[in-house]
Design a protein around this motif. Sequence first.
Motif, PDB file in Angstrom:
ATOM      1  N   GLN A  66       0.770  -1.139   0.048  1.00 38.43           N
ATOM      2  CA  GLN A  66      -0.033  -0.008  -0.051  1.00 38.43           C
ATOM      3  C   GLN A  66       0.873   1.163  -0.128  1.00 38.43           C
ATOM      4  O   GLN A  66       0.701   2.474  -0.663  1.00 38.43           O
ATOM      5  CB  GLN A  66      -0.932   0.010   1.310  1.00 38.43           C
ATOM      6  CG  GLN A  66      -1.748   1.245   1.364  1.00 38.43           C
ATOM      7  CD  GLN A  66      -2.826   1.543   0.184  1.00 38.43           C
ATOM      8  OE1 GLN A  66      -3.134   0.571  -0.627  1.00 38.43           O
ATOM      9  NE2 GLN A  66      -3.540   2.489   0.378  1.00 38.43           N
ATOM     10  N   ALA A 101       3.660  -5.511  -3.834  1.00 36.05           N
ATOM     11  CA  ALA A 101       3.607  -5.899  -2.658  1.00 36.05           C
ATOM     12  C   ALA A 101       4.380  -7.077  -2.609  1.00 36.05           C
ATOM     13  O   ALA A 101       4.047  -8.219  -2.826  1.00 36.05           O
ATOM     14  CB  ALA A 101       2.136  -6.286  -2.139  1.00 36.05           C
ATOM     15  N   LEU A 122       6.271  -5.473   3.056  1.00 37.90           N
ATOM     16  CA  LEU A 122       7.215  -4.589   2.270  1.00 37.90           C
ATOM     17  C   LEU A 122       6.734  -4.314   0.779  1.00 37.90           C
ATOM     18  O   LEU A 122       6.116  -5.414   0.171  1.00 37.90           O
ATOM     19  CB  LEU A 122       8.629  -5.755   2.065  1.00 37.90           C
ATOM     20  CG  LEU A 122       9.826  -4.771   1.968  1.00 37.90           C
ATOM     21  CD1 LEU A 122      10.217  -3.907   3.297  1.00 37.90           C
ATOM     22  CD2 LEU A 122      11.110  -5.909   2.246  1.00 37.90           C
TER      23      LEU A 122
HETATM   24  C1  PLP Z   1      -1.621  -7.137  -0.819  1.00 29.83           C
HETATM   25  C2  PLP Z   1      -1.913  -6.029  -1.807  1.00 29.83           C
HETATM   26  C3  PLP Z   1      -1.360  -4.622  -1.678  1.00 29.83           C
HETATM   27  C4  PLP Z   1      -1.067  -4.336  -0.327  1.00 29.83           C
HETATM   28  O1  PLP Z   1       0.089  -4.795   0.186  1.00 29.83           O
HETATM   29  P1  PLP Z   1       0.726  -4.754   1.691  1.00 29.83           P
HETATM   30  O2  PLP Z   1       2.124  -4.956   1.652  1.00 29.83           O
HETATM   31  O3  PLP Z   1      -0.131  -5.547   2.358  1.00 29.83           O
HETATM   32  O4  PLP Z   1       0.207  -3.342   1.957  1.00 29.83           O
HETATM   33  C5  PLP Z   1      -1.335  -4.029  -2.852  1.00 29.83           C
HETATM   34  N1  PLP Z   1      -2.038  -4.571  -4.064  1.00 29.83           N
HETATM   35  C6  PLP Z   1      -2.289  -5.503  -4.209  1.00 29.83           C
HETATM   36  C7  PLP Z   1      -2.869  -6.063  -5.397  1.00 29.83           C
HETATM   37  C8  PLP Z   1      -2.324  -6.627  -3.106  1.00 29.83           C
HETATM   38  O5  PLP Z   1      -2.742  -7.912  -3.310  1.00 29.83           O
END
Ligand code: PLP
Length: 388
Positions: free
Chosen positions: A83, A201, A214
């Motif tokens: 994110q 991600a 991360l």
């Molecule tokens: C899980 C995910 C995120 C966010 O990743 P985090 O490390 O959990 O913040 C962003 N985009 C997609 C498509 C995801 O599946």
Amino acid sequence: MHDLTCCVQHPAVSHEGFSSLAVPTYRASTIVYDDPQSFAKRSERGLDGYTYGLHGTPTTRTLEAQLTALHRGVRTMLVPSGQAAVAVTMLAVLLPGQKVLIPDTAYPPVRRLCEDYLAPRGIGHAVYDPLIGEGIADLIDAQTRLVWMESPGSGTMEVQDVPAIARAARARGVLTGCDNTWAGPLLFKPLTHGVDFAVEALTKYVGGHSDLLLGSITVNDLALRKSIKDVLRMVGIGVSPDEAALALRGIETMGVRMTHTGRVARQFAERLQNSPVVSRVLHPALASCTGHHLWARDFAGSSAVFSIVVKPEFKERLYPAMAGLNVFAIGASWGGTRSLIAPMSIAGDRTVRPWDASETLVRISVGLEEPAELWADLERFLAAITAN
Ligand SMILES: *Cc1c(COP(=O)(O)O)cnc(C)c1O
């Protein structure tokens, strides 16, 4: 040397003859300098030099270089989550009065970022149909500065025409970013299709063991690298070398993990099409999936995450049946060794391509357990849904 001094000064030991295949975990807040002149001129070391632990250590730089190579980019920046990778990219590109276009199928917290954080600060957004392709050109106006993509879409798996969108945006001088988490750099490389920011991600497939958070942003332009680094520096964002070290371990087995779980997921997706409980299976490798031809054209293989749409008449039975699963765990952050399943509420997050709220979407992520045992668990789950 006095004992107290001895306690804080680590003796230098020989590294001669020590050659390990593992990347050392270099922890640092301060970086020390040989003389005051070097310290005074530390900013001259530039963005690739070491000046302060927050801005990089050999451990984080190794992972960055590895991701840069996999993405065929020029530089990668690590951030604390997937994110954060999306948010930092948007903050680096967008100024008040400008606008980002996001697909209807974006990871839901991205829509929230646009609505609840960027909008109050004067940065606009518009939501577009993920299947728009080169038609994105018609939505680009004088304020548009960034087109965001996520392919396939979160939960519902629509594959986007990334090259066509990137081409149309570039022709109008607009930057593009793509959340590539489903595919990872082994199955799709956005930068080679004309995208400016490839976002991952690393929490998912690179980490691979459900134990780290991360994210990464890879670019092929040093000016864009500087714009990202400026945000990280000013907002004070850096990542822990321990997280990077876990990711460096995870990435070594990513290839075999993804090949295996992608193959099993595809088999399961095909079989689930025959279940009386399921109205549709959403996996880009299935011909019935929206945008399958684009997946076949652009992607190198199948990932382990897909969704099933459960027929409305079984809605009430879904939760009790899911609670009875014993190999699958219930949870959201996929890409680890354990298989996961989760009910997803989609309807509230779709405005351009409305989702029928009576249809329940169940997301499945295949892990490394014995496939026959996983399938038996799924069959029990489906049987529990239809049992009287
Ligand atoms: C899980 C995910 C995120 C966010 O990743 P985090 O490390 O959990 O913040 C962003 N985009 C997609 C498509 C995801 O599946």
